[in-house]
Design an enzyme around this catalytic site. Structure first.
Site, PDB file in Angstrom:
ATOM      1  N   SER A  12      66.014  36.185  44.772  1.00  5.70           N
ATOM      2  CA  SER A  12      65.903  36.927  46.027  1.00  5.70           C
ATOM      3  C   SER A  12      67.173  36.685  46.857  1.00  5.70           C
ATOM      4  O   SER A  12      68.268  36.933  46.370  1.00  5.70           O
ATOM      5  CB  SER A  12      64.629  36.523  46.765  1.00  5.70           C
TER       6      SER A  12
ATOM      7  N   ASP B 129      58.940  44.685  40.763  1.00  6.52           N
ATOM      8  CA  ASP B 129      59.285  44.057  42.043  1.00  6.52           C
ATOM      9  C   ASP B 129      58.838  44.986  43.168  1.00  6.52           C
ATOM     10  O   ASP B 129      59.209  46.159  43.211  1.00  6.52           O
ATOM     11  CB  ASP B 129      60.809  43.813  42.114  1.00  6.52           C
TER      12      ASP B 129
ATOM     13  N   HIS C  81      58.115  40.386  42.555  1.00  7.80           N
ATOM     14  CA  HIS C  81      59.273  39.761  43.177  1.00  7.80           C
ATOM     15  C   HIS C  81      59.378  38.280  42.799  1.00  7.80           C
ATOM     16  O   HIS C  81      58.514  37.477  43.169  1.00  7.80           O
ATOM     17  CB  HIS C  81      59.208  39.922  44.696  1.00  7.80           C
TER      18      HIS C  81
END
Ligand SMILES: *[C@@H]1O[C@H](CO)[C@@H](O)[C@H](O)[C@H]1NC(C)=O
Ligand SMILES: *[C@@H]1O[C@H](CO)[C@@H](O)[C@H](O)[C@H]1NC(C)=O
Ligand SMILES: *[C@@H]1O[C@H](CO)[C@@H](O)[C@H](O)[C@H]1NC(C)=O
Ligand SMILES: *[C@@H]1O[C@H](CO)[C@@H](O)[C@H](O)[C@H]1NC(C)=O
Ligand SMILES: *[C@@H]1O[C@H](CO)[C@@H](O)[C@H](O)[C@H]1NC(C)=O
Ligand SMILES: *[C@@H]1O[C@H](CO)[C@@H](O)[C@H](O)[C@H]1NC(C)=O
Ligand SMILES: *[C@@H]1O[C@H](CO)[C@@H](O)[C@H](O)[C@H]1NC(C)=O
Ligand SMILES: *[C@@H]1O[C@H](CO)[C@@H](O)[C@H](O)[C@H]1NC(C)=O
Length: 532
Positions: free
Chosen positions: A200, A421, A461
């Site tokens: 991320s 995601d 994610h």
């Protein structure tokens, strides 16, 4: 030739000469006790303080989602530095953890998520337990991953460009310099190799290092990288923009029906019905096919209308415009209820913008904490998209495709991204990969010698949720093997543990290949699949 270039060349020459006359410079040979460590030199910054202490039996308790298991019995030297950049009134904390025994001669930099650059012991414990010397930094920010409210703006309402630069890139380099220097002092020898490991924001930080500080890390793992921040983050607002303009806010329950239907439509295209969409190119999902059906929701059945289907189709198509180069949109199979979240307020369904885009637009683009992102319609959206990129792209975009210096330095990068995601668009990661290929001579095999992208079907994610797809098992070890043993990752091993304990394995394929069932063999085993 510019003066700057000349100056740079000159310093390279001076460095080269210095290296010749003094080969042992910077290669300490005696160990220093933990408590006696002294301040490292960090170019461009003053080290305000150093505190170091031997922790013979440290514990870091699980703190999901930051850290999912307990770490006990860690024997380490803990070093806390506070630095401040010249001419800037910042206070940047850097924490370095050095295993007292069993050091594997490696250094690893760890990253953050959301608006935080790092999480100190929560980032450090898992790698220090494996024998890595490791560092984490707060970049001089508040440490709050959910909001930049405490650092984004000066009291006079302008953006704090210095702290934004810290967040964007500078702190990654400072941490690498500090961490390696402190490790060298403590162990009496430099780390043999240095790595980056993050997802991320942490993935973005890793790719920023490859772009701007190409010699800092020999190997980089960048998961779900938040690169192209200044465009993709604004595009995260798009689902809310569509719902507002179309006057149709959709319940989480109905959004889930659309996600489930897209999976049902495209799951089997790879030859296996496993709840995972592997081949997105073949996936043709039409939200309008749900019109006239209904969803079982908490408050009873909800009918799915043509208006809802049209909104979902626009969300999945992503924003379009003269400055929007490729689709900034979620894939079919990704949950829609993060970016298109809604809630009931005073009896009416209203939009609930995701915090990353909400805060970025408020604090940085609009410089107004009271700005209501729920008010953004189609035309305002495009203006905000443009302004975000124009004003902050150069510092915060993290999308420079020229990785030639990283390649020349011998660097290797493993990038991975879950195709389901729900927050960061995998298509941006693919587009970046293609830009890197384009920039470095349009030779995909040459790029594959140092930079590979692995897409993980059915993974959300950073693989944080209970996703149906298999999550990369140990990408850090894979990049270590690539750097130290020249074992390039032809596939990236991934696994998932089912509720009943069954282990599903898969080999993630390097982009642009995708996994195909061989037609025979146990469908839960990687060996039954091939990359095509
Ligand atoms: C280490 O700490 C744990 C608790 O965190 C304790 O149970 C254990 O006895 C300690 N070990 C030593 C050698 O002090
Ligand atoms: C971690 O340790 C705490 C207290 O020692 C315990 O309550 C908790 O269940 C443990 N968590 C995990 C994930 O093992
Ligand atoms: C706002 O405050 C910052 C920090 O004090 C200062 O650097 C900047 O020049 C100021 N800008 C304006 C427009 O007043
Ligand atoms: C949903 O559709 C059914 C069948 O078309 C209809 O009978 C029902 O009244 C609708 N419900 C709502 C809440 O509109
Ligand atoms: C959507 O909003 C609700 C209400 O605030 C919240 O509880 C939920 O966690 C949000 N969903 C997601 C996926 O973020
Ligand atoms: C609900 O209505 C009250 C009274 O009109 C108002 O003060 C409040 O802000 C509203 N809440 C939301 C979430 O809109
Ligand atoms: C956004 O930028 C593009 C390309 O520069 C331009 O064509 C377009 O008109 C801009 N849109 C707005 C709303 O400013
Ligand atoms: C592309 O790169 C590979 C690997 O470096 C090399 O063998 C090949 O000759 C290159 N192809 C072209 C067309 O330059």
């Amino acid at each position: 030739m510019s003066t700057l270039r000349k100056h740079n060349l000159l310093s390279i020459l001076i460095f080269a000469v210095a290296a010749l006359v003094s080969p042992s410079e910077g290669a300490p040979s005696s160990k220093t006790a933990c408590a006696a460590l002294t301040k490292p030199t960090i170019p461009g910054a003053s080290v305000l303080s150093i505190q170091s202490q031997h922790l013979p039996n440290a514990t870091v308790l699980a703190s999901p989602p930051l850290l999912n298991s307990n770490f006990t019995g860690l024997d380490l030297c803990s070093v806390d530095l506070v630095i401040s950049h010249h001419g800037v009134n910042d206070r940047v904390k850097i924490k370095v953890w050095l295993p007292s025994t069993g050091w594997n001669r490696r250094f690893v930099g760890t990253g953050g998520s959301g608006y935080a650059a790092g999480f100190f012991e929560y980032s450090l414990a898992p790698v220090v337990a494996l024998g890595y010397a490791a560092a984490s930094t707060d970049a001089g920010l508040s440490g709050d991953p959910y909001s930049p409210a405490l650092w984004a703006l000066h009291p006079n309402g302008t953006v704090d460009e210095d702290l934004l630069l810290n967040f964007a890139s500078r702190s990654v380099h400072d941490m690498a310099v500090a961490g390696k220097a402190v490790a060298a002092q403590y162990y009496g020898k430099k780390p043999a190799h240095s790595y980056w490991n993050g997802c991320s924001t942490g993935g973005r930080q890793g790719l920023v290092a490859a772009q701007r500080y190409p010699k800092d890390f020999d190997g980089i793992v960048a998961g779900a990288p938040a690169i192209d921040w200044t465009r993709y983050v604004v595009a995260e607002q798009w689902p809310q923009v569509v719902m507002r303009e179309e006057g149709t806010y959709i319940s989480q329950c109905v959004l889930k029906s659309f996600t489930d239907a897209s999976i049902a439509a495209c799951d089997s295209l790879d030859g296996v019905a496993d709840g995972v969409i592997t081949d997105l190119q073949l996936c043709k999902f039409d939200p309008l096919s749900l019109v006239g059906t209904s969803a079982q929701c908490d408050g009873g059945r909800e009918n799915i209308t043509a208006e809802m289907a049209s909104v979902v189709a626009k969300i999945l198509a992503g924003p379009k415009g003269p400055a929007i180069a490729h689709p900034y949109a979620l894939n079919p199979g990704a949950a829609l209820d993060s970016l298109a979240n809604t809630t009931i307020a005073n009896g009416t369904r209203v939009g609930l913008p995701f915090f990353v885009n909400d805060a970025w637009i408020k604090y940085f683009v609009k410089k107004d904490p009271d700005f209501d992102t729920g008010s953004i319609g189609y035309s305002a959206f495009e203006a905000i998209f443009n302004q975000s990129q124009r004003e902050f792209g150069p510092v915060m975009g993290s999308y420079q495709p020229d990785l030639s210096a990283f390649r020349s330095a011998g660097g290797k990068a493993i990038v991975w991204h879950g195709l389901a995601d729900q927050l960061i668009f995998p298509r941006d990661t693919v587009a970046y990969h293609q830009k890197v290929v384009q920039t470095l001579g349009r030779n995909a095999s040459a790029v594959a010698e140092f930079y590979r992208t692995f897409l993980a079907p059915g993974v959300d994610h950073c693989g944080a949720g209970p996703t149906p797809g298999a999550v990369p098992a140990d990408p850090l070890s894979a990049v270590v093997a690539w750097v130290e043993e020249q074992k390039a990752p032809n596939v990236l091993e991934a696994r998932r543990v089912e509720a009943d304990g069954t282990v599903i394995t898969r080999n993630l394929c390097p982009f642009p290949s995708t996994s195909r069932y061989r037609g025979a063999g146990d469908k839960s085993l990687a060996s039954s699949y091939t990359c095509a």
